[in-house]
Write an enzyme that holds these catalytic residues in place. Structure first.
Site, PDB file in Angstrom:
ATOM      1  N   ASP A 138       0.790  -1.234   0.000  1.00 47.55           N
ATOM      2  CA  ASP A 138       0.000   0.000   0.000  1.00 47.55           C
ATOM      3  C   ASP A 138       0.824   1.287   0.000  1.00 47.55           C
ATOM      4  OD1 ASP A 138       0.964  -0.093   2.520  1.00 47.55           O
ATOM      5  OD2 ASP A 138      -0.956   0.116   3.546  1.00 47.55           O
ATOM      6  N   HIS A 196      28.320   6.825 -12.686  1.00 48.44           N
ATOM      7  CA  HIS A 196      26.923   6.865 -12.222  1.00 48.44           C
ATOM      8  C   HIS A 196      26.869   6.917 -10.709  1.00 48.44           C
ATOM      9  CE1 HIS A 196      25.290   5.257 -16.301  1.00 48.44           C
ATOM     10  NE2 HIS A 196      25.470   6.565 -16.290  1.00 48.44           N
ATOM     11  N   ASP A 242      25.314  16.250 -12.579  1.00 51.99           N
ATOM     12  CA  ASP A 242      24.625  15.775 -13.783  1.00 51.99           C
ATOM     13  C   ASP A 242      23.158  15.635 -13.409  1.00 51.99           C
ATOM     14  OD1 ASP A 242      23.601  14.428 -15.966  1.00 51.99           O
ATOM     15  OD2 ASP A 242      25.214  12.936 -16.075  1.00 51.99           O
ATOM     16  N   HIS A 277      23.861  10.725 -26.559  1.00 48.93           N
ATOM     17  CA  HIS A 277      22.743   9.790 -26.781  1.00 48.93           C
ATOM     18  C   HIS A 277      21.538  10.608 -27.190  1.00 48.93           C
ATOM     19  CE1 HIS A 277      21.433  11.214 -22.808  1.00 48.93           C
ATOM     20  NE2 HIS A 277      22.677  11.021 -22.410  1.00 48.93           N
ATOM     21  N   HIS A 331      17.811   8.599 -21.979  1.00 50.23           N
ATOM     22  CA  HIS A 331      18.458   7.846 -23.058  1.00 50.23           C
ATOM     23  C   HIS A 331      17.309   7.474 -23.987  1.00 50.23           C
ATOM     24  CE1 HIS A 331      21.836   6.744 -20.032  1.00 50.23           C
ATOM     25  NE2 HIS A 331      21.942   7.965 -20.478  1.00 50.23           N
ATOM     26  N   TYR A 354      38.359  11.582 -16.818  1.00 49.24           N
ATOM     27  CA  TYR A 354      38.266  11.109 -15.434  1.00 49.24           C
ATOM     28  C   TYR A 354      39.592  10.450 -15.070  1.00 49.24           C
ATOM     29  CZ  TYR A 354      33.538  11.509 -17.231  1.00 49.24           C
ATOM     30  OH  TYR A 354      32.403  11.978 -17.857  1.00 49.24           O
ATOM     31  N   GLU A 391      28.220  18.660 -20.329  1.00 51.96           N
ATOM     32  CA  GLU A 391      27.154  18.066 -21.146  1.00 51.96           C
ATOM     33  C   GLU A 391      26.088  19.102 -21.497  1.00 51.96           C
ATOM     34  OE1 GLU A 391      24.858  15.008 -19.095  1.00 51.96           O
ATOM     35  OE2 GLU A 391      24.209  14.185 -21.030  1.00 51.96           O
TER      36      GLU A 391
HETATM   37  N1  GLY Z   1      22.560  11.597 -17.070  1.00 47.63           N
HETATM   38  C1  GLY Z   1      22.809  10.422 -17.788  1.00 47.63           C
HETATM   39  C2  GLY Z   1      23.646  10.664 -18.936  1.00 47.63           C
HETATM   40  O1  GLY Z   1      24.268  11.708 -19.038  1.00 47.63           O
HETATM   41  O2  GLY Z   1      23.695   9.885 -19.833  1.00 47.63           O
HETATM   42 MN    MN Z   2      23.619  12.269 -20.980  1.00 42.97          MN
HETATM   43 MN    MN Z   3      23.807  13.497 -17.980  1.00 42.33          MN
END
Ligand code: GLY
Ligand code: MN
Ligand code: MN
Length: 439
Positions: A41, A241, A258, A352, A359, A386, A406
């Protein structure tokens, strides 16, 4: 609450029409995303399956849609005042009929008896097997029942085709409505990053930054995060990750964030890396400048006709040059690339597809060939470097530094547009914003 799909039904009708043009030789069956209920629940926030939403705009669980030629059938939960008292509004069959324009709507409880009728003598069933075993079983039983009902027809079992792959190909090309929502998602995401930069100071914890960024997302109307936010300081930034977000941010460390906000079922995906103190050290600036140069070069390279895979090759080329200049690797660029020695410092891809899922769906190779970019495709450009903390082969000053930058782009007629450009990434800009609102 606003009833019916946001933006009206037209966009969903149009999408169904595009799908049916390719699937009119069979029957498409799509299931909603299962609800996540723990200990019987405890309900977790629900988000509809992206492909299901893409063709319906319907956000409730326990629903199924079937496209049979041009006929659109929905199976939905019946109205239930007792359940609605606990869980809130549901459309029921009448509401679904009124707001989602199906040709026919049934209570979900009737799916076992009606689905075989809808499958009939179809030679193809467009359905994604192996996503949910219970659904697979129901579909297989319905197919068998449908075949039995045909009598001695000589028909074999229908061919199964992955419906989600087909929808994925449609989703890959964003129309004006999607681009508008994605731009908004990117803008909100960028504001979240700015808010995170502003409150950053030595001694703050990664989870405080996470809370700030997600607060800003929600404050600006984002429904949820597009994925779990990654907030990694110092060597945590070298964990791709990283999920713990529970360390203290130290004065000499960089912080990699991120995070992306979802808006209107589309999500941003931004990474920024900045110094906790507000000032890059010489070593940090060297690696940062290398990644930034490569990232900007990759973005400039994007235009229709360029192979998506070549954006990655270009990033590798630039990053390997940087690794040689920084003394991370020694030798000949061509050999390093051939032997993939760069993977030690750059172990992931450069981007991606981006859209309803972070993704996002869409083929990366088509008809055996690397996919060429076309106007309306959206994706990320996210090179990084890295250096593991325990890498005794790397110059000491670089050990434990992880940097990724990114951005999200949409391919235009002549190049691309960066939808996340308001998130600072130039060193001077970052240094003015970080710590601006430290209390
Ligand atoms: N945040 C996941 C990636 O950058 O692919
Ligand atoms: Mn990404
Ligand atoms: Mn990302």
């Amino acid at each position: 609450m606003i009833k019916g799909p946001k933006g009206g039904q037209d966009i969903f009708k149009k999408r169904r029409k595009s799908l049916v043009e390719q699937t009119c030789d069979g029957v498409v069956i799509l299931f909603s995303h299962p609800e996540q209920i723990r200990n019987h629940d405890v309900h977790h926030p629900y988000r509809q399956d992206s492909s299901f939403y893409y063709v319906t705009g319907f956000t409730e669980p326990e629903s199924v849609v079937v496209l049979n030629g041009s006929s659109f059938t929905m199976f939905v939960r019946e109205k239930d005042p007792a359940r609605e008292l606990w869980d809130g509004f549901r459309y029921g069959t009448k509401g679904a009929e009124q707001y989602f324009a199906p040709d026919k709507v049934y209570p979900i409880a009737e799916i076992h008896s009606v689905l075989p009728e809808l499958i009939g003598a179809a030679e193809k069933v467009y359905y994604k097997l192996e996503e949910n075993k219970e659904n697979d079983k129901m579909v297989m039983e319905a197919v068998e029942k449908a075949r039995r009902r045909q009598g001695r027809s000589g028909l074999g079992m229908p061919t199964f085709v992955d419906a989600k792959q087909m929808i994925g190909e449609l989703r890959l090309f964003k129309g004006p409505d999607e681009i508008e929502n994605l731009r908004k998602a990117c803008e909100i995401s960028a504001h979240g990053h700015i808010a995170a930069m502003k409150i950053c100071k030595p001694g703050i914890f990664e989870y405080e930054i996470e809370a700030e960024i997600e607060r800003e997302f929600r404050r600006r109307g984002s429904q949820r995060v597009g994925y779990g936010s990654i907030v990694g300081s110092g060597p945590n930034a070298t964990v791709l990750h990283y999920v713990f977000n529970d360390d203290e941010c130290k004065k000499d460390h960089l912080l990699l964030v991120d995070a992306g906000a979802e808006y209107g079922y589309l999500t941003g995906d931004i990474t920024r890396t900045f110094p906790v103190s507000g000032k890059f050290s010489a070593a940090q600036a060297k690696i940062y400048s290398t990644v930034l140069k490569v990232q900007k070069d990759c973005i400039k390279f994007v235009k229709p006709g360029v192979k998506f895979a070549d954006v990655h090759l270009r990033a590798i080329d630039g990053l390997v040059e940087g690794m040689l200049e920084l003394g991370l690797l020694r030798g000949n660029k061509k050999d390093i690339i051939e032997k993939k020695d760069y993977l030690k410092y750059y172990p992931h891809g450069t981007g991606h597809w981006l859209g309803m899922d972070v993704h996002d769906s869409g083929l990366y190779n088509k008809n055996g060939e690397a996919r060429k970019l076309e106007s309306g495709m959206c994706f990320t450009v996210e090179p990084g470097l890295y250096v593991p903390q325990d890498d005794s082969g790397a110059p000491a000053e670089f050990r434990g530094i992880g940097i990724r930058i990114e951005d999200d782009v949409v391919v235009t007629a002549s190049g691309c547009d960066v939808m996340t450009s308001i998130a600072p990434k130039e060193i001077a800009e970052i240094e003015t914003v970080v710590g601006q609102s430290k209390g």
